[in-house]
Design an enzyme around this catalytic site. Sequence first.
Site, PDB file in Angstrom:
ATOM      1  N   VAL A   1       0.832  -1.212   0.000  1.00 23.44           N
ATOM      2  CA  VAL A   1       0.000   0.000   0.000  1.00 23.44           C
ATOM      3  C   VAL A   1       0.867   1.262   0.000  1.00 23.44           C
ATOM      4  CG1 VAL A   1      -2.007  -1.079   1.068  1.00 23.44           C
ATOM      5  CG2 VAL A   1      -0.196  -0.156   2.527  1.00 23.44           C
ATOM      6  N   CYS A   2       2.035   1.177  -0.648  1.00 24.79           N
ATOM      7  CA  CYS A   2       2.970   2.305  -0.636  1.00 24.79           C
ATOM      8  C   CYS A   2       2.340   3.577  -1.197  1.00 24.79           C
ATOM      9  CB  CYS A   2       4.232   1.956  -1.414  1.00 24.79           C
ATOM     10  SG  CYS A   2       3.925   1.349  -3.099  1.00 24.79           S
ATOM     11  N   GLY A   3       1.553   3.438  -2.270  1.00 18.97           N
ATOM     12  CA  GLY A   3       0.924   4.616  -2.853  1.00 18.97           C
ATOM     13  C   GLY A   3      -0.131   5.213  -1.957  1.00 18.97           C
TER      14      GLY A   3
ATOM     15  N   ALA B   1       1.484   7.109   0.877  1.00 16.05           N
ATOM     16  CA  ALA B   1       2.032   8.356   0.324  1.00 16.05           C
ATOM     17  C   ALA B   1       0.929   9.405   0.233  1.00 16.05           C
ATOM     18  CB  ALA B   1       2.647   8.105  -1.049  1.00 16.05           C
TER      19      ALA B   1
END
Length: 310
Positions: free
Chosen positions: A83-85, A88
């Site tokens: 879920v990096c995006g 961010a």
Amino acid sequence: MIQNIETSPKAYIPDKAKSRTSIVFPVHGTVKGSVDNVAKEEAFLCERLMHESSMKSNDFIPTKWTSHNNAVPSVIQGMKRPVCGLVALCMAGHMLHKHDPNARIYENDEKILDLARSLGFSKQGEMFSANQYAELAERVLKCESRVISNTLANTWKEIFRHLFMGYPVLVPYDTDRNYEPCLRKGHKAHWAILTGFVIGQKKKHWKPGNNSPIIKLTEEHELDNIFNELSSQNTDLSLFYVYAKQGKSAKQQLWSFKSLSNSNANLAEVSPDRDHSQYEIPREGIEITLRSKIVLLLPKRTDESSYKLG
């Protein structure tokens, strides 16, 4: 107004930082107290940059360094959560909220993930389309977005001005083991938020003033002057750096702008080692939907006519 950034080997000691601050590390979500540590981390990163640049220098022309950064809290994604995006976007919300109180702030990715799934953009939190990512950002943060389909190297002025105005820049890239940019053809695709920049300029007749060779940029006309000076000479991207945060580390990072640009431009395919059925992957492939794409976010009430491009 020009200010100097105080850089000293003792300004920030990463190994001892936790004992001196009230930072609270969750399994995933916002790292409480992390925004208070940004100034110390900046000082450490600038000190390291000065040292490394002096070691690499093969001439006697001094470098004038100019820095600007926007402090935002860190948001952790959890090491096994793609879920990096989304995290961010959580950090981007904090940047936007400073300019528009109606911009939404999220402490973690859970509600954003629910919406991404309902829209058919994602299954586990992965975001393989910059256009879908921009649409998701508008919906969850109540902001406006722009997707730039060009390399960072060709749009650095626009990116730096956007950051100077205090707005987030979101960049897909390949992440190395230390979370810095690398070249793996998109097999380690990851999202990061850029929060600021450092510009280096070779100046034959310039001498560092006071106690610090790095200058803090505070006025827009100072940035205009730098742009004008750089336009009259061959721009050396190797002297550009960006402050970044990403969901696998709570620390502020400083990356080579050139390396990030190359990494962003090398996104060609989702790793064949992954089970593609577990992700929402655009039919046209990430070479079309992610490669050389950047997402800029702006407050909802921003007057586009006053948005000055580089």
